[in-house]
Design an enzyme around this catalytic site. Sequence first.
Site, mmCIF file in Angstrom:
data_model
loop_
_atom_site.group_PDB
_atom_site.id
_atom_site.type_symbol
_atom_site.label_atom_id
_atom_site.label_comp_id
_atom_site.label_asym_id
_atom_site.label_seq_id
_atom_site.Cartn_x
_atom_site.Cartn_y
_atom_site.Cartn_z
ATOM 1 C CB SER A 108 49.687 36.172 35.522
ATOM 2 O OG SER A 108 48.379 35.702 35.768
ATOM 3 C CE1 TYR A 131 43.470 36.118 41.104
ATOM 4 C CE2 TYR A 131 44.545 35.087 39.221
ATOM 5 C CZ TYR A 131 43.921 36.179 39.789
ATOM 6 O OH TYR A 131 43.736 37.313 39.057
ATOM 7 C CB THR A 157 45.680 37.959 43.718
ATOM 8 O OG1 THR A 157 46.716 38.420 42.846
ATOM 9 C CG2 THR A 157 44.406 38.728 43.406
ATOM 10 C CE LYS A 229 48.105 42.912 41.514
ATOM 11 N NZ LYS A 229 46.706 42.609 41.157
ATOM 12 C CG HIS A 268 42.019 42.215 40.157
ATOM 13 N ND1 HIS A 268 42.341 41.179 40.993
ATOM 14 C CD2 HIS A 268 42.108 41.700 38.897
ATOM 15 C CE1 HIS A 268 42.583 40.084 40.289
ATOM 16 N NE2 HIS A 268 42.455 40.376 39.004
#
Length: 379
Positions: A108, A131, A157, A229, A268
């Site tokens: 992440s 992100y 994402t 994603k 998510h």
Amino acid sequence: MADEIVSVNEFQVLARQALPKMYYDFYAGGAEDEHTLKKNVQEFQRIILQPRVLVDVSNIAMSTNILGYTISAPIMIAPTAMHKLAHPEGELATARAAAACNTIMILSFSASCSVEEVAASCNAVRFFQLYVYKRRDIAVNLVQRAEKSGYKAIVLTSDTPRLGRREADIKNKMIVPQLKNLEGLMSTEVVSDKGSNLEVYANETFDPSLCWKDIAWLKSITNLPILIKGILTREDVIAQPYPLHTRGYFAATKAMEVGAAGIIVSNHGGRQLDYTPATISVLEEVVQAVGRKVPVLLDGGVRRGTDVFKALALGAQAVLVGRPVIYGLAAKGEAGVRKVMHMLKDELELTMALAGCPTLKDISRSHVRTDRDRLQSLL
């Protein structure tokens, strides 16, 4: 032994006992009414298996290939934030467990450990989840560090222009620790006496202008393949003209157009827009739109080996597992993550044997029956 763990779901109970309420709620909670959070699990339970009998299943082969990298089973570790809230070793323990299980971990952006620390922890294939902030230099820095550290793909994402309304975090006044990857780049400290500091921080930093044309920018700063994603509709997969009722024009849709190397069907974990569909319920639509041109992975709701089998039958190349990994980590550290992954793999192996599928290629659409199938049979 009476206390022996026999299913992945039991780790959630142990994690709840082990974690402070704020942290457990952060991991376990979803957006608003948590409808999508619940549906992600429940919709798997509505899919019926249709086994074949008298098949030689004396040898079961589960290994598969994702973007050229072989893994022991089609079960990967999803990107989840801040593992040190669950266990002192954080992502280092998770990474070692992933390596021991010969699978791919997606680290992440919001990890407690840096991309470099995780890369140095063990020898394994890893992807990096991204992100995009308003400060694009942050993305450039992290993508280039991930590439230099040997990560093999970027997972963008796409469903977070703003943070979903996570009411448990608001009630608990969730605090954001300093993110290791952002040290020296920006502070995650937020001055707010109302609600979730995480929500305030995210909405100050996330770039709500991020759109399809920015994939070209992302590709310009890395040589790594990019997976997107957060896809839930065929319209976000491939150029397909469709009428928008009275508007009289056509929308061309996107992920294949912009050169995505893979697609992750994800909502998510039910943490963004509530009342979106469960991922398993839209998987087949997305797979059909892709036409097997790139791998499609499924994220959300996987709690059993039968769930993995169902996703594969509906066209996924692999699944991502998020919360169960966190629960295993919180309960028993690296050993807990290993146990979660081994249990899912063992259950998948048993399901394949009982369904008459000695290899992953033998798992077909005819092995499952969905609500849509039942409705069509009545027409």
